[in-house]
Every structure is written in structure tokens, then in C-alpha cells.
Design a protein around this motif. Structure first.
Motif, short mmCIF file in Angstrom:
data_model
loop_
_atom_site.label_atom_id
_atom_site.label_comp_id
_atom_site.label_asym_id
_atom_site.label_seq_id
_atom_site.Cartn_x
_atom_site.Cartn_y
_atom_site.Cartn_z
N ARG A 154 48.24 33.23 26.38
CA ARG A 154 47.12 33.16 26.99
C ARG A 154 47.28 33.61 28.57
NH1 ARG A 154 41.78 32.26 25.78
NH2 ARG A 154 42.51 30.95 24.07
N GLU A 155 48.24 32.86 29.09
CA GLU A 155 48.60 32.93 30.63
C GLU A 155 49.10 34.48 30.83
OE1 GLU A 155 51.71 31.28 33.89
OE2 GLU A 155 50.95 30.22 32.28
N VAL A 156 50.09 34.91 29.87
CA VAL A 156 50.74 36.34 29.99
C VAL A 156 49.37 37.26 29.91
CG1 VAL A 156 52.01 38.03 28.89
CG2 VAL A 156 52.83 35.63 29.22
N VAL A 157 48.43 37.13 29.00
CA VAL A 157 47.50 38.18 28.81
C VAL A 157 46.76 38.31 30.06
CG1 VAL A 157 45.45 38.90 27.45
CG2 VAL A 157 47.72 38.18 26.14
N SER A 158 46.10 37.11 30.35
CA SER A 158 45.22 36.78 31.61
C SER A 158 45.56 37.36 32.82
CB SER A 158 45.00 35.63 31.70
OG SER A 158 44.01 34.93 30.62
N GLY A 159 46.96 37.04 33.05
CA GLY A 159 47.58 37.61 34.06
C GLY A 159 47.70 39.23 34.37
N LEU A 160 48.22 39.70 33.25
CA LEU A 160 48.22 41.25 32.95
C LEU A 160 46.87 41.92 33.19
CD1 LEU A 160 51.23 41.72 30.43
CD2 LEU A 160 51.26 41.96 32.62
N HIS A 161 45.76 41.23 32.44
CA HIS A 161 44.57 41.71 32.41
C HIS A 161 44.04 41.85 34.00
CE1 HIS A 161 40.15 41.63 32.30
NE2 HIS A 161 40.31 42.50 31.33
N THR A 162 44.35 40.71 34.88
CA THR A 162 43.84 40.79 36.12
C THR A 162 44.39 41.74 37.10
OG1 THR A 162 43.34 38.30 36.00
CG2 THR A 162 43.65 39.04 38.01
N ARG A 163 45.67 41.97 36.79
CA ARG A 163 46.45 42.65 37.60
C ARG A 163 45.97 44.31 37.21
NH1 ARG A 163 50.14 38.59 37.84
NH2 ARG A 163 50.94 38.19 39.83
N HIS A 164 45.86 44.68 35.89
CA HIS A 164 45.90 45.93 35.76
C HIS A 164 44.45 46.54 35.03
CE1 HIS A 164 50.17 46.89 36.01
NE2 HIS A 164 50.50 45.50 35.53
N LEU A 165 43.65 45.57 34.82
CA LEU A 165 42.11 45.99 34.22
C LEU A 165 42.31 47.01 33.40
CD1 LEU A 165 40.11 45.52 37.86
CD2 LEU A 165 40.75 43.86 35.85
N PRO A 166 42.95 46.87 32.20
CA PRO A 166 43.08 47.79 31.04
C PRO A 166 41.72 48.48 30.66
CG PRO A 166 43.77 45.94 30.29
CD PRO A 166 43.52 45.72 31.72
N THR A 167 41.69 49.54 30.29
CA THR A 167 40.66 50.26 29.47
C THR A 167 41.21 50.58 28.34
OG1 THR A 167 40.57 52.35 30.57
CG2 THR A 167 39.08 50.79 31.44
N PRO A 168 40.19 51.02 27.29
CA PRO A 168 41.06 51.61 25.79
C PRO A 168 41.68 52.61 26.15
CG PRO A 168 38.78 50.85 25.65
CD PRO A 168 39.06 50.82 26.94
N ALA A 169 42.85 52.64 25.36
CA ALA A 169 44.09 53.58 25.44
C ALA A 169 44.92 53.38 26.62
CB ALA A 169 43.61 55.25 25.44
N THR A 170 44.86 52.15 27.37
CA THR A 170 45.84 51.89 28.43
C THR A 170 46.91 51.00 27.99
OG1 THR A 170 44.28 52.22 30.07
CG2 THR A 170 46.07 50.84 30.56
N ALA A 171 48.16 51.19 28.14
CA ALA A 171 49.40 50.39 27.84
C ALA A 171 49.89 49.55 28.94
CB ALA A 171 50.56 51.37 27.11
N ILE A 172 50.27 48.33 29.01
CA ILE A 172 50.96 47.74 30.01
C ILE A 172 52.36 47.12 29.51
CG2 ILE A 172 50.58 45.87 31.77
CD1 ILE A 172 47.63 46.00 31.23
N VAL A 173 53.35 47.55 30.23
CA VAL A 173 54.82 47.19 29.72
C VAL A 173 55.09 46.23 30.95
CG1 VAL A 173 55.74 49.00 30.66
CG2 VAL A 173 56.96 47.34 29.20
N ALA A 174 55.52 44.78 30.64
CA ALA A 174 55.81 43.66 31.64
C ALA A 174 57.07 43.12 31.32
CB ALA A 174 54.84 42.86 31.60
N VAL A 175 57.92 42.83 32.43
CA VAL A 175 59.13 42.13 32.19
C VAL A 175 59.13 40.79 32.77
CG1 VAL A 175 61.57 42.35 32.69
CG2 VAL A 175 60.34 44.47 32.30
N LEU A 176 59.48 39.87 31.75
CA LEU A 176 59.34 38.37 32.11
C LEU A 176 61.01 37.96 32.21
CD1 LEU A 176 56.82 37.41 29.53
CD2 LEU A 176 56.47 38.14 31.86
#
Length: 208
Positions: free
Chosen positions: A44-66
Motif C-alpha cells: 500500500r505504501e509503494v502504490v500510494s507513493g507512486l500514485h502521489t508522484r505520478h498521478l497515473p491515468t489509464p494506459a500509464t505505466a510506472i516503473v520504480a526501483v527500490l
């Protein structure tokens, strides 16, 4: 909200005739589940953090390195092109964005960092062939960049789900307003922690 791997008719592959080569470049749910993908301690923390940073809309991909403590080292978001889903194309797109935001780890004996992929799409939470192509692309991109292959997460109108783990939630969703979750100023929020010294890297790279 239900979870599972039943194939969803809501997100068809964009019409083109299936070819054996394209179908070979996707992972079935059983293959993904058997791949030994490391579990996220706090998805949940990962998803919430990426959502806040990138505000994705449908057909948007977010790749993150942890890093090994599940802190964000780098992330990039980009729009999926309107072409038939193919793991080869997805792999190339993921690899190109990884190369833009973080050096490779190919000289290490074993991967020290993990890449995760969050894909915002229409439809419900059930697995689709498009998801299978993203899974194949993520696994291959990680191998070529010296990273450990991590979770594949979908974000839909109904919420988020870590495919293969059965974990998910209703918020954030593809319709969540900006900064509704993961913000650092709201009581009870769960921001995605950033690795020390990575402030400049955390400026997202977006090709929309």
C-alpha cells in the motif's frame, strides 16, 4: 473487491491477429506465481507513493526501483502506445526508461535493487493478456539492467492489486484525486520513502 487470475474480457488486445511469437512473449499467471517474485513488505505504501508522484491515468505505466529496504531509488512514468500488447515492445520501453533514471547493476554478482511496475488501466482487476505481456517485459528488462524482478501491480477503477499475491485495496484507484493518498502532509498518510541523496533522481521522468 475480489481478487483472482480469471481472464478479463474487459481489456482485449487491440484487435490484431494473435501470432505465436507475440503470445510467447507473455507470462501466464501460473508462470508468474512460480517465478519467485519477492513480496513487498508494504504494498500500500509503494502504490500510494507512486500514485502521489505520478498521478497515473489509464494506459500509464510506472516503473520504480527500490533498494533493499524498500526505499524508492528512481521512478519513471510513460504512456502505453496504442499498439497490440507485446512483451518485446513493453520490455524495450521499460528498459529505455530505466536507463534514463538509474545506472545498471550488471557488474554485481547478484541484484541489489528491485524493479516494480505499476500499470494503470481500464477494466477490472482480473488478469489479462496485456498484463501477461507487461510481466514478460518487466522480467526481461530487469535481467538486462541487472535488477531483481519485483511486483507487478495494476491500478484500475476498483483499486489496486499486486498480481500473484492476492493483496490489494480500493484506494488509491485510477480515479483517486491528486494527493489523496501518500502525501507527506496528511495525517495517517503512507509516503513512499526516498533513499538518501536521491532527491534529484526522484524528479519523475514522464513521456506522455
Amino acid at each position: 473487491m475480489t481478487f483472482g487470475f480469471a481472464s478479463s474480457p474487459a481489456a482485449p488486445i487491440n484487435g490484431a491477429a494473435d501470432s505465436p511469437s507475440r503470445l510467447a512473449r507473455m507470462l501466464e499467471p501460473a508462470e508468474w506465481a512460480a517465478a519467485g517474485i519477492p513480496l513487498l513488505r508494504n504494498p500500500r505504501e509503494v502504490v500510494s507513493g507512486l500514485h502521489t508522484r505520478h498521478l497515473p491515468t489509464p494506459a500509464t505505466a510506472i516503473v520504480a526501483v527500490l533498494d533493499h529496504e524498500e526505499r524508492l531509488t528512481a521512478s519513471a512514468s510513460f504512456a502505453r502506445r496504442s499498439v497490440p500488447a507485446d512483451g518485446w515492445d513493453f520490455r524495450n520501453a521499460l528498459l529505455a526508461h530505466l536507463r534514463r533514471v538509474i545506472p545498471h547493476d550488471l557488474r554485481r554478482r547478484a541484484p541489489a535493487r528491485t524493479a516494480v511496475l505499476l500499470y494503470c488501466r481500464d477494466g477490472d482487476e482480473r488478469w489479462t493478456e496485456e498484463d501477461g505481456a507487461w510481466m514478460w517485459g518487466l522480467r526481461d528488462a530487469c535481467t538486462l539492467h541487472g535488477l531483481r524482478c519485483g511486483a507487478y501491480i495494476t491500478l484500475t477503477r476498483g483499486g489496486w492489486q499486486v498480481l500473484g499475491e492476492g493483496r490489494g485495496g480500493r484506494r488509491p484507484s485510477s480515479e483517486s484525486p491528486p494527493d489523496a493518498f501518500g502525501g507527506t502532509t496528511k495525517p495517517g498518510a503512507l509516503p513512499l520513502r526516498a533513499a538518501s541523496g536521491a532527491a534529484e533522481i526522484l524528479r519523475r521522468t514522464a513521456a506522455r
